[in-house]
Design an enzyme around this catalytic site. Structure first.
Site, mmCIF file in Angstrom:
data_model
loop_
_atom_site.group_PDB
_atom_site.id
_atom_site.type_symbol
_atom_site.label_atom_id
_atom_site.label_comp_id
_atom_site.label_asym_id
_atom_site.label_seq_id
_atom_site.Cartn_x
_atom_site.Cartn_y
_atom_site.Cartn_z
ATOM 1 N N ASP A 1 0.885 8.714 -7.044
ATOM 2 C CA ASP A 1 1.995 9.324 -6.089
ATOM 3 C C ASP A 1 2.860 9.585 -6.860
ATOM 4 O O ASP A 1 3.535 8.938 -7.946
ATOM 5 C CB ASP A 1 2.447 7.949 -5.516
ATOM 6 C CG ASP A 1 3.713 8.156 -4.347
ATOM 7 O OD1 ASP A 1 4.363 8.887 -4.777
ATOM 8 O OD2 ASP A 1 3.619 7.489 -3.332
ATOM 9 N N HIS A 2 3.287 11.065 -6.730
ATOM 10 C CA HIS A 2 4.163 11.613 -7.963
ATOM 11 C C HIS A 2 5.541 11.033 -8.024
ATOM 12 O O HIS A 2 6.179 11.173 -9.058
ATOM 13 C CB HIS A 2 4.078 13.273 -7.857
ATOM 14 C CG HIS A 2 4.762 13.705 -6.801
ATOM 15 N ND1 HIS A 2 4.687 13.663 -5.509
ATOM 16 C CD2 HIS A 2 6.124 14.275 -6.895
ATOM 17 C CE1 HIS A 2 5.307 14.491 -4.774
ATOM 18 N NE2 HIS A 2 6.363 14.616 -5.711
ATOM 19 N N ASP B 1 3.279 12.021 5.403
ATOM 20 C CA ASP B 1 3.565 12.863 4.158
ATOM 21 C C ASP B 1 4.438 12.345 3.249
ATOM 22 O O ASP B 1 4.421 12.644 1.867
ATOM 23 C CB ASP B 1 3.914 14.112 4.804
ATOM 24 C CG ASP B 1 3.851 15.219 3.579
ATOM 25 O OD1 ASP B 1 2.918 15.253 2.878
ATOM 26 O OD2 ASP B 1 5.087 15.914 3.444
ATOM 27 N N HIS C 1 5.358 8.034 -0.663
ATOM 28 C CA HIS C 1 6.660 8.066 -1.402
ATOM 29 C C HIS C 1 7.923 7.009 -1.029
ATOM 30 O O HIS C 1 8.282 6.374 -1.834
ATOM 31 C CB HIS C 1 7.255 9.481 -1.520
ATOM 32 C CG HIS C 1 6.132 10.507 -1.759
ATOM 33 N ND1 HIS C 1 5.229 10.315 -2.588
ATOM 34 C CD2 HIS C 1 6.058 11.816 -1.101
ATOM 35 C CE1 HIS C 1 4.279 11.565 -2.614
ATOM 36 N NE2 HIS C 1 4.898 12.272 -1.842
HETATM 37 C C1 BG6 Z 1 4.569 15.807 -1.200
HETATM 38 C C2 BG6 Z 1 4.549 16.280 0.113
HETATM 39 O O1 BG6 Z 1 3.683 14.831 -1.556
HETATM 40 O O2 BG6 Z 1 5.876 15.588 -1.577
HETATM 41 C C3 BG6 Z 1 5.442 17.524 0.610
HETATM 42 O O3 BG6 Z 1 3.245 16.328 0.743
HETATM 43 C C4 BG6 Z 1 6.773 17.267 -0.096
HETATM 44 O O4 BG6 Z 1 5.242 17.881 1.851
HETATM 45 C C5 BG6 Z 1 6.903 16.596 -1.455
HETATM 46 O O5 BG6 Z 1 7.430 18.533 0.132
HETATM 47 C C6 BG6 Z 1 8.163 16.169 -2.073
HETATM 48 O O6 BG6 Z 1 8.047 16.108 -3.559
HETATM 49 P P1 BG6 Z 1 9.389 16.238 -4.309
HETATM 50 O O7 BG6 Z 1 8.925 15.954 -5.736
HETATM 51 O O8 BG6 Z 1 9.563 17.882 -4.111
HETATM 52 O O9 BG6 Z 1 10.322 15.592 -3.504
#
Ligand code: BG6
Length: 535
Positions: free
Chosen positions: A219-220, A277, A282
């Protein structure tokens, strides 16, 4: 391929005085990383650029190889060229250093194969043995699943059949004499399942081949510096924990706002929607780090045990007042950064009658001793006016107002933890205005990463890839965490499906692109006598 001369060059790296004297980081063991889905967007935009930046920061071992695996038939050299272009465009450290690139690219290889073809994995096995022999590697392997999720289970099964991912010895088994056996770890991209049932089925399936200790569900958001700083902020400082509870906190707002629309991902987003999503993964991960109890140690299971308790304590949304807790909507035409933009239903690969939500706002409660009675408001959406992710802790008012009418302008304290952009933390409080009168005005005390540390934070993927190579699963989601968050989220999806099936299912509300969502999202707050903070 040439580098784009207009690409922003890296700012000079200044020594960071706050890091002086700190012990050097650990270096991972020599290894090979196999990337399934190597011709896809993720590999190009995130994975190879992260690996290049890690090399540049000398955080990867000297002996390290990358094998791209995908369906299309291209040579090693053609793949290297593609990756060079990708890193030149997306790596954090640009422009590329030509000497470093040549050394890095020498150990990049490509293997063609179908994800559903078990024979391709035996071919991969031979290829890996060959590369490892040539480069003097000892058989440590990381397999990165950046494929479509429909291939996760079959890729892992084939890894098992080809004996590419043997399970580690059970915990507590006697240590082998001599060198430890090589490791095999698997990083799995999102989405992990589509609902509770599919996430459970996937866990069961992959546990046939892998031990949970080998699985790194990414989960980035957990790789973002500011998200990790939540732990440091709470547990390395003595003064915040005493107020981190229902005695002092009135409510908490968590916002994940984006200005972009679905871009080229309409096909994926149609099946996902904002709740899957952004929220299931997140935002609930951020919430669990924010709300968890202090772990008994900073080790993977101690931290994840505490996060799991938060996810398990989420109160299911009551069916009777569902609308007072959950709002969803879809963006219609509007504007973004001064440009007219189309609505969601006009985006490529989106149905003209789509009912997929691009915005969701929720009120939730954590039924625990610490958080009993404190509402958490979450919202996330695409095509909102500003890109911002933040947690805002709204504290209760002072118990007794001393200053009569002059005190009416005093706002309750807010601690805003800015995850991105302008990473930092701000504390708002009331202060006396200079002058003879006892006038009070709101002021803010701010900490900003950029100015305090003088370095740009690494990309989330850099940190997470490095942690996997080091065998640290703390920042990866465990099977039970994923299932607990799906258990909560899937109830909402089920309710939406029931509503849609009713004759009077009603229309999905819309909001103009570039606005803060539908009026119902504001009502969700005003009904409680509160308002969304303008981030
Ligand atoms: C991803 C989603 O996991 O996270 C995207 O699939 C979203 O839709 C993105 O835009 C948001 O990541 P960050 O790091 O730009 O907040």
């Amino acid at each position: 391929m040439r580098e784009d001369p207009a690409a922003p060059s890296s700012p000079p790296v200044m020594p960071n005085p706050l890091r002086e004297g700190l012990a050097e980081e650990r270096l991972p063991e020599p290894a090979v990383m196999v990337i399934f889905g190597a011709s896809g967007d993720l590999a190009h935009r995130k994975l190879l650029p992260a690996l290049y930046s890690l090399t540049r920061d000398r955080l990867l071992p000297g002996r390290f190889a990358i094998v791209g695996f995908a369906r299309k038939a291209i040579s090693d050299d053609a793949f290297r060229e593609e990756m060079r272009a990708a890193c030149a465009e997306f790596a954090r450290r640009r422009p590329l250093d030509p000497d470093l690139w040549s050394a890095f690219a020498r150990n990049i290889f490509y293997q063609q194969g179908e994800y559903e073809d078990p024979a391709a994995f035996f071919a991969l096995k031979d290829r890996l043995a060959d590369i490892e022999r040539t480069l003097g590697l000892h058989g440590n392997r990381v397999f990165y699943l950046a494929t479509p999720p429909s291939s996760f289970a079959s890729v892992i099964r084939s890894l098992g059949q080809a004996e590419l991912a043997p399970k580690p010895p059970p915990p507590g088994a006697p240590k082998p004499v001599g060198a430890p056996p090589p490791f095999a770890r698997v990083i799995i991209e999102k989405p992990f399942g589509h609902d509770l049932e599919s996430a459970r089925a996937l866990n069961l399936d992959i546990h046939e081949t892998l031990d949970e200790r080998q699985i790194y569900r990414i989960d980035h958001y957990l790789g973002k510096e500011t998200v990790q700083n939540l732990l440091v902020f709470r547990f390395a400082n003595g003064i915040f924990e005493p107020v981190w509870n229902n005695r002092f906190v009135d409510h908490v707002q968590i916002t994940g706002a984006e200005t972009v629309g679905v871009e080229a991902r309409g096909g994926y987003f149609e099946q996902a929607g904002s709740l899957r999503d952004m929220v299931q993964n997140h935002l609930l991960q951020v919430l669990s780090l924010f709300a968890m109890e202090p772990p008994i140690a900073f080790d993977p299971d101690a931290v994840r045990d505490e996060k799991l308790k938060v996810l398990k304590a989420l109160r299911f949304i009551p069916a009777s007042d569902f609308e007072q807790y959950v709002v969803r909507a879809q963006y219609a035409t509007g504007s973004s950064a001064g440009q007219a933009v189309r609505g969601y239903r006009q985006e490529p690969n989106v149905s003209a009658t789509s009912t997929t939500e691009t915005f969701v706002a929720l009120k939730l409660f954590i039924d625990s001793w610490r958080w009993a009675g404190v509402p958490f408001y979450l919202r996330s959406g695409k095509r909102l006016p500003k890109r911002v992710t933040e947690i805002a802790v709204h504290f209760k008012e002072a118990p007794h107002l001393l200053f009569g009418r002059r005190g009416e302008s005093i706002k309750p304290n807010v601690l805003a933890i800015r995850i991105q952009p302008d990473e930092g933390i701000a504390l708002n409080f009331g202060s006396k205005l200079p002058g003879p009168a006892m006038e009070i005005a709101p002021v803010s005390m701010e900490f900003r990463y950029g100015s305090s540390f003088g370095v740009e934070p690494p990309e989330a993927y850099e940190r997470l890839i490095l942690d996997c190579l080091l065998g640290d699963t703390t920042l990866f989601t465990r099977a039970d965490e994923v299932e607990a968050s799906w258990a909560w989220v899937s109830r909402i999806h089920r309710r939406w499906a029931e509503d849609a099936a009713r004759q009077d299912g009603g229309e999905l509300p819309t909001y103009a692109a570039g606005s803060w969502g539908p009026p119902a999202a504001d009502k969700l707050m005003t009904a409680d006598g509160r308002a969304w903070r303008l981030p």
